[in-house]
Design an enzyme around this catalytic site. Structure first.
Site, PDB file in Angstrom:
ATOM      1  N   HIS A  70      20.387  -2.588  -1.986  1.00 19.78           N
ATOM      2  CA  HIS A  70      20.568  -2.364  -0.547  1.00 19.78           C
ATOM      3  C   HIS A  70      20.724  -3.691   0.170  1.00 19.78           C
ATOM      4  O   HIS A  70      20.181  -4.713  -0.240  1.00 19.78           O
ATOM      5  CB  HIS A  70      19.432  -1.521   0.042  1.00 19.78           C
ATOM      6  CG  HIS A  70      18.087  -2.186   0.138  1.00 19.78           C
ATOM      7  ND1 HIS A  70      17.690  -2.913   1.243  1.00 19.78           N
ATOM      8  CD2 HIS A  70      17.042  -2.214  -0.718  1.00 19.78           C
ATOM      9  CE1 HIS A  70      16.457  -3.342   1.060  1.00 19.78           C
ATOM     10  NE2 HIS A  70      16.048  -2.941  -0.116  1.00 19.78           N
ATOM     11  N   ASP A  72      20.448  -3.938   3.762  1.00 20.55           N
ATOM     12  CA  ASP A  72      19.763  -4.022   5.050  1.00 20.55           C
ATOM     13  C   ASP A  72      18.403  -4.685   4.882  1.00 20.55           C
ATOM     14  O   ASP A  72      17.855  -4.752   3.786  1.00 20.55           O
ATOM     15  CB  ASP A  72      19.613  -2.636   5.680  1.00 20.55           C
ATOM     16  CG  ASP A  72      18.742  -1.696   4.857  1.00 20.55           C
ATOM     17  OD1 ASP A  72      18.876  -1.692   3.619  1.00 20.55           O
ATOM     18  OD2 ASP A  72      17.925  -0.969   5.447  1.00 20.55           O
ATOM     19  N   ASP A  95      14.037  -8.986  -0.627  1.00 22.08           N
ATOM     20  CA  ASP A  95      14.143  -7.549  -0.394  1.00 22.08           C
ATOM     21  C   ASP A  95      15.327  -7.241   0.522  1.00 22.08           C
ATOM     22  O   ASP A  95      15.180  -7.201   1.735  1.00 22.08           O
ATOM     23  CB  ASP A  95      12.840  -7.044   0.224  1.00 22.08           C
ATOM     24  CG  ASP A  95      12.779  -5.544   0.367  1.00 22.08           C
ATOM     25  OD1 ASP A  95      13.589  -4.854  -0.268  1.00 22.08           O
ATOM     26  OD2 ASP A  95      11.926  -5.051   1.130  1.00 22.08           O
ATOM     27  N   GLU A 128      18.263   1.446   3.716  1.00 24.57           N
ATOM     28  CA  GLU A 128      17.154   1.692   2.787  1.00 24.57           C
ATOM     29  C   GLU A 128      15.815   1.448   3.456  1.00 24.57           C
ATOM     30  O   GLU A 128      14.822   2.121   3.160  1.00 24.57           O
ATOM     31  CB  GLU A 128      17.305   0.807   1.551  1.00 24.57           C
ATOM     32  CG  GLU A 128      16.367   1.177   0.396  1.00 24.57           C
ATOM     33  CD  GLU A 128      14.987   0.538   0.469  1.00 24.57           C
ATOM     34  OE1 GLU A 128      14.090   0.947  -0.301  1.00 24.57           O
ATOM     35  OE2 GLU A 128      14.776  -0.384   1.297  1.00 24.57           O
ATOM     36  N   GLU A 129      15.777   0.469   4.373  1.00 25.19           N
ATOM     37  CA  GLU A 129      14.530   0.133   5.050  1.00 25.19           C
ATOM     38  C   GLU A 129      14.216   1.098   6.190  1.00 25.19           C
ATOM     39  O   GLU A 129      13.170   0.982   6.825  1.00 25.19           O
ATOM     40  CB  GLU A 129      14.597  -1.297   5.599  1.00 25.19           C
ATOM     41  CG  GLU A 129      14.771  -2.378   4.541  1.00 25.19           C
ATOM     42  CD  GLU A 129      13.536  -2.598   3.691  1.00 25.19           C
ATOM     43  OE1 GLU A 129      12.536  -1.864   3.891  1.00 25.19           O
ATOM     44  OE2 GLU A 129      13.566  -3.490   2.828  1.00 25.19           O
ATOM     45  N   GLU A 152      15.733  -3.876  -6.812  1.00 25.74           N
ATOM     46  CA  GLU A 152      14.496  -4.201  -6.101  1.00 25.74           C
ATOM     47  C   GLU A 152      13.798  -5.332  -6.852  1.00 25.74           C
ATOM     48  O   GLU A 152      13.924  -5.440  -8.082  1.00 25.74           O
ATOM     49  CB  GLU A 152      13.559  -2.994  -6.022  1.00 25.74           C
ATOM     50  CG  GLU A 152      14.033  -1.876  -5.110  1.00 25.74           C
ATOM     51  CD  GLU A 152      13.927  -2.223  -3.628  1.00 25.74           C
ATOM     52  OE1 GLU A 152      13.246  -3.226  -3.293  1.00 25.74           O
ATOM     53  OE2 GLU A 152      14.522  -1.496  -2.808  1.00 25.74           O
ATOM     54  N   HIS A 332       9.046  -8.379   3.343  1.00 22.85           N
ATOM     55  CA  HIS A 332       8.722  -8.131   4.755  1.00 22.85           C
ATOM     56  C   HIS A 332       7.817  -9.200   5.377  1.00 22.85           C
ATOM     57  O   HIS A 332       7.407  -9.041   6.529  1.00 22.85           O
ATOM     58  CB  HIS A 332       8.052  -6.748   4.944  1.00 22.85           C
ATOM     59  CG  HIS A 332       8.871  -5.607   4.451  1.00 22.85           C
ATOM     60  ND1 HIS A 332       8.514  -4.289   4.667  1.00 22.85           N
ATOM     61  CD2 HIS A 332      10.037  -5.543   3.737  1.00 22.85           C
ATOM     62  CE1 HIS A 332       9.407  -3.480   4.124  1.00 22.85           C
ATOM     63  NE2 HIS A 332      10.345  -4.234   3.544  1.00 22.85           N
TER      64      HIS A 332
END
Length: 365
Positions: A70, A72, A95, A128-129, A152, A332
């Site tokens: 992903h 995003d 991520d 995805e987030e 991931e 994050h």
């Protein structure tokens, strides 16, 4: 002797540029166009699909390998730079632009014999987030792969076999206002009681021993207020569910536990089913060999979060694992960063594993 510095630097440049382009969930258009163009320039059939996914295909063999990452990110601006130790700092480096770019770089440099044996489809998914998981939900209806990789962070020696499921409980209590010296419970009291019951249910649910087998419950949001006529209290409770507890089971159990709390209204969202894939198949064997060839020791993992693996598992019931460079503990966080030497190793592992997988399938035929 083949000069490998050019493809290594090309892969690093890809990653740095991808991280430099902001791409919050729902705002991935610029990075999608960049990734599409990068793939098109390196022999992929590349496009941006109806969900905004960047999709690139190489190879024409009978085996179809989906590499679903992903593009995003969560919010939080981190100045993008490579420090003197060769570590890339920036939102999305771990991520999960690192894993996605590793997929792209590996497929871009696969040998001809692998491309003759398999079709490799790289997907940079949108949202995805976000709870929508828009990109994965779209692509799972467009593709029927034989093997799936999820992009991931697992660290370059790690192979992730499963993720916990998720359920989000939104609770609200409403009561007529009354003097605090009077008898009775407040809306806040009722909401607190609801949380205590949710937590008590979670403590006794799932499988004994181990975090992956249990139900984890946390408060994500909490508040209360009054307009002078009515009291209101609200809370959001997050549940991480094991394979043994389906989201529908958890919802039914919580509704039953709170049924006598009048005035407490419940809404359930984020129904994601936990998944755990087998550890011994052609896919995992190919990766174990490839990791050892790079001097590593393969480590199998399961994670307590969720990923697009949860979204596609029921639609793609085939050998699956998540793989990618980076420390998921940095996801994050303000310290998100990726060692470029680890990124290089992950690309080499992917190239070796995908080649072995494709040639093994061709030999089996």
């Amino acid at each position: 002797m083949t000069d490998v510095r050019a493809p290594v630097q090309d892969a690093r440049d890809l990653l740095v540029r991808a991280v430099e382009i902001p791409s919050l969930s729902g705002q991935e258009g610029e990075v999608a166009a960049f990734l599409r163009d990068w793939m098109a320039a390196r022999g992929f059939e590349a496009r941006v699909d109806e969900a905004g996914n960047a999709v690139g295909e190489r190879g024409h063999g009978p085996l179809t390998v989906a590499l679903l990452g992903h593009m995003d990110t969560v919010p939080g601006e981190i100045p993008v730079h490579v420090d003197d130790a060769g570590v890339l700092h920036g939102r999305g480096s771990v991520d999960a632009k690192g894993p996605l770019c590793a997929f792209m770089a590996a497929v871009a440099t696969l040998p001809d014999e692998a491309l003759a044996a398999a079709r490799f489809v790289v997907i940079g998914a949108t949202e995805e987030e976000a709870p929508s998981s828009r990109g994965a939900r779209h692509i799972r209806t467009q593709l029927q792969p034989d093997v799936v990789l999820i992009g991931e962070p697992s660290a370059w020696e790690g192979l992730t076999l499963g993720y916990k499921g998720r359920l989000v409980v939104k609770a609200q209590a409403v009561k007529e206002n009354f003097h605090t010296a009077g008898d009775g419970s407040s809306a806040g009291d009722d909401l607190t009681e609801a949380w205590f019951r949710v937590r008590a249910w979670a403590a006794g649910a799932g499988e004994p021993g181990g975090v992956f087998g249990g139900v984890q419950a946390t408060i994500q949001d909490l508040g209360a207020g009054t307009d002078g006529l009515h009291q209101r209290a609200w809370g959001t409770f997050g549940l991480r569910l094991p394979v043994s507890v389906a989201p529908a089971q958890a919802e039914a159990a919580i509704r039953a536990a709170l049924t006598d709390l009048e005035g407490v209204n419940l809404t359930f969202v984020g129904h994601e089913t936990a998944v755990r894939h087998p550890k011994d198949n052609a896919l995992t064997r190919a990766f174990r060999v490839a990791i050892r060839e790079q001097g590593g020791s393969p480590v199998f993992k399961v994670k307590t979060g969720t990923s697009d693996m949860n979204v596609v598992a029921a639609h793609w019931p085939v050998p699956t694992l998540a793989y990618g460079p980076g420390d998921s503990a940095l996801d994050h966080t303000p310290e998100e960063r990726l060692d470029l030497a680890e990124f290089d190793r992950a690309v080499a592992v992917l190239r070796g594993a995908l080649t072995r997988l494709a040639l093994g399938a061709a030999k089996a035929d």
